[in-house]
Design a protein around this motif. Structure first.
Motif, mmCIF file in Angstrom:
data_model
loop_
_atom_site.group_PDB
_atom_site.id
_atom_site.type_symbol
_atom_site.label_atom_id
_atom_site.label_comp_id
_atom_site.label_asym_id
_atom_site.label_seq_id
_atom_site.Cartn_x
_atom_site.Cartn_y
_atom_site.Cartn_z
ATOM 1 N N TYR A 82 6.057 5.835 2.501
ATOM 2 C CA TYR A 82 7.054 5.013 3.180
ATOM 3 C C TYR A 82 6.395 4.157 4.245
ATOM 4 O O TYR A 82 5.378 4.532 4.819
ATOM 5 C CB TYR A 82 8.122 5.886 3.840
ATOM 6 C CG TYR A 82 8.961 6.612 2.823
ATOM 7 C CD1 TYR A 82 10.042 5.986 2.225
ATOM 8 C CD2 TYR A 82 8.649 7.905 2.450
ATOM 9 C CE1 TYR A 82 10.801 6.630 1.278
ATOM 10 C CE2 TYR A 82 9.407 8.564 1.509
ATOM 11 C CZ TYR A 82 10.482 7.930 0.923
ATOM 12 O OH TYR A 82 11.229 8.574 -0.014
ATOM 13 N N PHE A 83 7.001 3.031 4.487
ATOM 14 C CA PHE A 83 6.536 2.100 5.515
ATOM 15 C C PHE A 83 7.733 1.772 6.392
ATOM 16 O O PHE A 83 8.750 1.283 5.897
ATOM 17 C CB PHE A 83 5.987 0.831 4.856
ATOM 18 C CG PHE A 83 5.551 -0.218 5.841
ATOM 19 C CD1 PHE A 83 4.291 -0.171 6.409
ATOM 20 C CD2 PHE A 83 6.409 -1.259 6.197
ATOM 21 C CE1 PHE A 83 3.887 -1.143 7.312
ATOM 22 C CE2 PHE A 83 6.014 -2.229 7.098
ATOM 23 C CZ PHE A 83 4.749 -2.166 7.657
ATOM 24 N N LEU A 84 7.639 2.069 7.662
ATOM 25 C CA LEU A 84 8.693 1.741 8.617
ATOM 26 C C LEU A 84 8.204 0.642 9.535
ATOM 27 O O LEU A 84 7.087 0.713 10.049
ATOM 28 C CB LEU A 84 9.054 2.961 9.475
ATOM 29 C CG LEU A 84 9.849 4.049 8.806
ATOM 30 C CD1 LEU A 84 9.908 5.283 9.692
ATOM 31 C CD2 LEU A 84 11.251 3.563 8.486
ATOM 32 N N LEU A 85 9.056 -0.345 9.773
ATOM 33 C CA LEU A 85 8.723 -1.437 10.671
ATOM 34 C C LEU A 85 9.746 -1.426 11.802
ATOM 35 O O LEU A 85 10.921 -1.716 11.594
ATOM 36 C CB LEU A 85 8.743 -2.768 9.913
ATOM 37 C CG LEU A 85 8.297 -3.996 10.679
ATOM 38 C CD1 LEU A 85 6.885 -3.830 11.239
ATOM 39 C CD2 LEU A 85 8.372 -5.226 9.778
ATOM 40 N N ILE A 86 9.271 -1.059 12.982
ATOM 41 C CA ILE A 86 10.137 -0.855 14.143
ATOM 42 C C ILE A 86 9.538 -1.589 15.339
ATOM 43 O O ILE A 86 8.325 -1.569 15.537
ATOM 44 C CB ILE A 86 10.232 0.648 14.481
ATOM 45 C CG1 ILE A 86 10.753 1.437 13.282
ATOM 46 C CG2 ILE A 86 11.108 0.880 15.707
ATOM 47 C CD1 ILE A 86 10.658 2.946 13.449
ATOM 48 N N ASP A 87 10.392 -2.202 16.150
ATOM 49 C CA ASP A 87 9.945 -2.805 17.397
ATOM 50 C C ASP A 87 10.631 -2.077 18.546
ATOM 51 O O ASP A 87 11.818 -1.781 18.472
ATOM 52 C CB ASP A 87 10.281 -4.298 17.436
ATOM 53 C CG ASP A 87 9.534 -5.011 18.545
ATOM 54 O OD1 ASP A 87 9.967 -4.871 19.708
ATOM 55 O OD2 ASP A 87 8.533 -5.679 18.266
ATOM 56 N N ALA A 88 9.891 -1.828 19.620
ATOM 57 C CA ALA A 88 10.399 -1.051 20.744
ATOM 58 C C ALA A 88 10.933 -1.911 21.889
ATOM 59 O O ALA A 88 11.091 -1.428 23.006
ATOM 60 C CB ALA A 88 9.310 -0.109 21.254
ATOM 61 N N GLY A 89 11.221 -3.179 21.638
ATOM 62 C CA GLY A 89 11.880 -3.998 22.652
ATOM 63 C C GLY A 89 10.970 -4.995 23.330
ATOM 64 O O GLY A 89 9.780 -5.076 23.049
ATOM 65 N N LYS A 133 0.837 -1.210 0.000
ATOM 66 C CA LYS A 133 0.000 0.000 0.000
ATOM 67 C C LYS A 133 0.868 1.255 0.000
ATOM 68 O O LYS A 133 0.591 2.209 -0.735
ATOM 69 C CB LYS A 133 -0.922 0.024 1.232
ATOM 70 C CG LYS A 133 -2.274 -0.576 0.995
ATOM 71 C CD LYS A 133 -3.290 -0.127 2.021
ATOM 72 C CE LYS A 133 -3.085 -0.771 3.354
ATOM 73 N NZ LYS A 133 -4.176 -0.546 4.310
ATOM 74 N N ALA A 134 1.901 1.269 0.826
ATOM 75 C CA ALA A 134 2.796 2.432 0.897
ATOM 76 C C ALA A 134 3.467 2.663 -0.453
ATOM 77 O O ALA A 134 3.579 3.805 -0.912
ATOM 78 C CB ALA A 134 3.834 2.233 1.994
ATOM 79 N N LYS A 135 3.893 1.589 -1.096
ATOM 80 C CA LYS A 135 4.538 1.699 -2.410
ATOM 81 C C LYS A 135 3.566 2.291 -3.433
ATOM 82 O O LYS A 135 3.929 3.181 -4.202
ATOM 83 C CB LYS A 135 5.021 0.325 -2.859
ATOM 84 C CG LYS A 135 5.807 0.332 -4.131
ATOM 85 C CD LYS A 135 6.312 -1.065 -4.454
ATOM 86 C CE LYS A 135 7.073 -1.050 -5.769
ATOM 87 N NZ LYS A 135 7.566 -2.376 -6.126
#
Length: 185
Positions: free
Chosen positions: A42-49, A35-37
């Protein structure tokens, strides 16, 4: 650590259907990236721990199974959380160094040097540019760490105060021209 399916007992208490898990998450991530493309976004994939604690798969592998999933679906980055230290410092180092994406934790300090541990792939922050906008990502871990880790671990590492760490790094990133700062914690 919840990369396995869970029984959806609220849907049917007698025969709960399996929901979630790595396959479902990977499909959602793939769809959102697409979808972002399509939207030229942009699509960011982040984990906070706290990536692995509390599930049999996570506990048995000390997070390596979860990290394998992160690597497979190509997270952009992740930050260390307090439970990532539950099995000691060496498993944390192995997670960081086996990660194919950067790991953030600006306030982790090696007591022998007074600096961040010199582990491959551990960073205090990252800067990424998106269409001319510079975004800084700072990783920090809770101020409660001294009371959450074993006395033996406290002989090896320390954890600087989050507020002090953020004030110092925000100033550094602003001097570098960063437009937006995101704290991953």
């Amino acid at each position: 650590g919840a990369i396995g399916e869970s029984a959806a007992w609220w849907m049917n208490p007698e025969f709960p259907p399996p929901l979630g898990g790595a396959a479902a998450i990977a499909t959602l991530i793939k769809d959102e990236r697409q979808k972002a493309k399509e939207e030229d976004s942009y699509f960011l994939l982040i984990d906070a721990g706290d990536i692995w604690q509390g599930t049999p798969v996570g506990d048995k592998t000390k997070g390596q199974a979860v990290l394998k999933f992160f690597n497979k679906v190509k997270y952009d980055m992740w930050a260390l959380g307090n439970h990532d230290f539950d099995s000691g410092l060496e498993p944390v180092r192995q997670l960081v160094e086996n990660s194919e994406m950067p790991v953030l934790c600006a306030n982790l300090v090696d007591k022998s040097t007074g600096e961040m541990p010199e582990w491959d792939n551990l960073y205090p922050y990252l800067i990424k540019e998106y269409k001319g906008i510079e975004i800084g990502f700072i990783g920090v871990i809770t101020d409660d760490m001294p009371s959450l880790v074993t006395p033996a671990m406290r002989e090896l590492v320390d954890f600087n105060k989050v507020g002090y760490t953020l004030l110092r790094l925000v100033k550094q990133l602003r001097l570098k021209g960063v437009d937006i700062i995101i704290v991953v914690s």
